[in-house]
Design a protein around this motif. Structure first.
Motif, PDB file in Angstrom:
ATOM      1  N   PRO A   1       0.785  -1.230   0.000  1.00  0.00           N
ATOM      2  CA  PRO A   1       0.000   0.000   0.000  1.00  0.00           C
ATOM      3  C   PRO A   1       0.814   1.277   0.000  1.00  0.00           C
ATOM      4  N   GLY A   2       2.073   1.230   0.454  1.00  0.00           N
ATOM      5  CA  GLY A   2       2.864   2.450   0.591  1.00  0.00           C
ATOM      6  C   GLY A   2       3.366   2.985  -0.730  1.00  0.00           C
ATOM      7  N   PRO A   3       3.702   4.274  -0.770  1.00  0.00           N
ATOM      8  CA  PRO A   3       4.205   4.846  -2.012  1.00  0.00           C
ATOM      9  C   PRO A   3       5.604   4.329  -2.348  1.00  0.00           C
ATOM     10  N   ILE A   4       5.897   4.282  -3.613  1.00  0.00           N
ATOM     11  CA  ILE A   4       7.250   3.989  -4.069  1.00  0.00           C
ATOM     12  C   ILE A   4       8.139   5.126  -3.579  1.00  0.00           C
ATOM     13  N   VAL A   5       9.333   4.786  -3.125  1.00  0.00           N
ATOM     14  CA  VAL A   5      10.270   5.800  -2.659  1.00  0.00           C
ATOM     15  C   VAL A   5      11.577   5.681  -3.437  1.00  0.00           C
ATOM     16  N   LEU A   6      12.345   6.746  -3.412  1.00  0.00           N
ATOM     17  CA  LEU A   6      13.688   6.750  -3.975  1.00  0.00           C
ATOM     18  C   LEU A   6      14.655   6.845  -2.806  1.00  0.00           C
ATOM     19  N   VAL A   7      15.557   5.880  -2.696  1.00  0.00           N
ATOM     20  CA  VAL A   7      16.510   5.848  -1.595  1.00  0.00           C
ATOM     21  C   VAL A   7      17.853   6.352  -2.105  1.00  0.00           C
ATOM     22  N   SER A   8      18.312   7.434  -1.509  1.00  0.00           N
ATOM     23  CA  SER A   8      19.620   7.970  -1.904  1.00  0.00           C
ATOM     24  C   SER A   8      20.655   7.588  -0.850  1.00  0.00           C
ATOM     25  N   SER A   9      21.868   7.324  -1.335  1.00  0.00           N
ATOM     26  CA  SER A   9      22.944   6.904  -0.444  1.00  0.00           C
ATOM     27  C   SER A   9      24.252   7.542  -0.901  1.00  0.00           C
ATOM     28  N   ARG A  10      25.255   7.482  -0.012  1.00  0.00           N
ATOM     29  CA  ARG A  10      26.570   8.042  -0.322  1.00  0.00           C
ATOM     30  C   ARG A  10      27.620   7.207   0.384  1.00  0.00           C
ATOM     31  N   TRP A  11      28.666   6.834  -0.372  1.00  0.00           N
ATOM     32  CA  TRP A  11      29.793   6.097   0.190  1.00  0.00           C
ATOM     33  C   TRP A  11      31.032   6.441  -0.608  1.00  0.00           C
ATOM     34  N   LYS A  12      32.092   6.821   0.073  1.00  0.00           N
ATOM     35  CA  LYS A  12      33.366   7.170  -0.560  1.00  0.00           C
ATOM     36  C   LYS A  12      33.188   8.175  -1.695  1.00  0.00           C
TER      37      LYS A  12
END
Length: 186
Positions: A21-32
């Motif tokens: 039921p939840g909305p699609i999300v965009l997951v942002s990340s950062r490494w090095k």
């Protein structure tokens, strides 16, 4: 006389069409010094205070290692006008290029984590990983939301919800029944 409702067997790999039921999300990340974005639909709110979210990210996804190593990410809530970018992000890997640049999105500095927010999204929830015990067996992260920001309007954004097989549902009509709830259940 009660009308008989006919039900058919549903293949088990199709149940998500009815349970997401939840909305699609965009997951942002950062490494090095590298940013990445992934599309995600498999998550759940686990607790209100502290605000905890559990999410499944397959170990084969580039973001899995970035989030595991950095211990943080931002959950960004896109709206229906971003659907083409949401799909393109989900169909690509960040191992070869910067998805912010490729898809014309703006990496905005977060306040509590190093992972960037996506400026164009309706909401941004800055998160840290607080439990990795379920990662080896289930690829399941437990995140604590440290900072949450949403646009002042509209109050109810038109978000997209994935039903499987390339089909999305757009949030629409809202109904309010607060008077039918116990105050502690609101």
């Amino acid at each position: 006389m009660k009308k008989t409702v006919r039900k058919v067997n549903l293949p088990l790999d199709k149940i998500r069409k009815y349970l997401e039921p939840g909305p699609i999300v965009l997951v942002s990340s950062r490494w090095k010094d590298r940013n990445n974005i992934m599309t995600m639909g498999w998550y759940t709110v686990m607790e209100f205070s502290p605000a905890l979210i559990g999410c499944f990210i397959t170990g084969e996804n580039h973001s899995f290692e970035m989030i595991k190593k950095s211990g943080e990410c931002v959950i960004n809530i896109p709206t229906v006008d971003m659907i083409d970018k949401v799909i393109k992000i989900g169909n690509s890997t960040g191992t070869d290029f910067d998805k912010f640049e490729k898809f014309g999105l703006t990496a905005q500095k977060s306040q509590k984590v190093d992972a960037p927010q996506i400026r164009e999204c309706y909401g941004n929830f800055e998160c840290k990983v607080v439990d990795k015990h379920l990662l080896p067996k289930y690829s399941f992260f437990i995140l604590e939301v440290l900072k949450a920001r949403v646009k002042a309007s509209p109050k109810y954004p038109r978000t997209v919800h994935y039903r499987g097989e390339g089909i999305f549902m757009v949030s629409g009509k809202h109904m309010a029944f607060p008077e039918k709830f116990k105050p502690q259940n609101l």
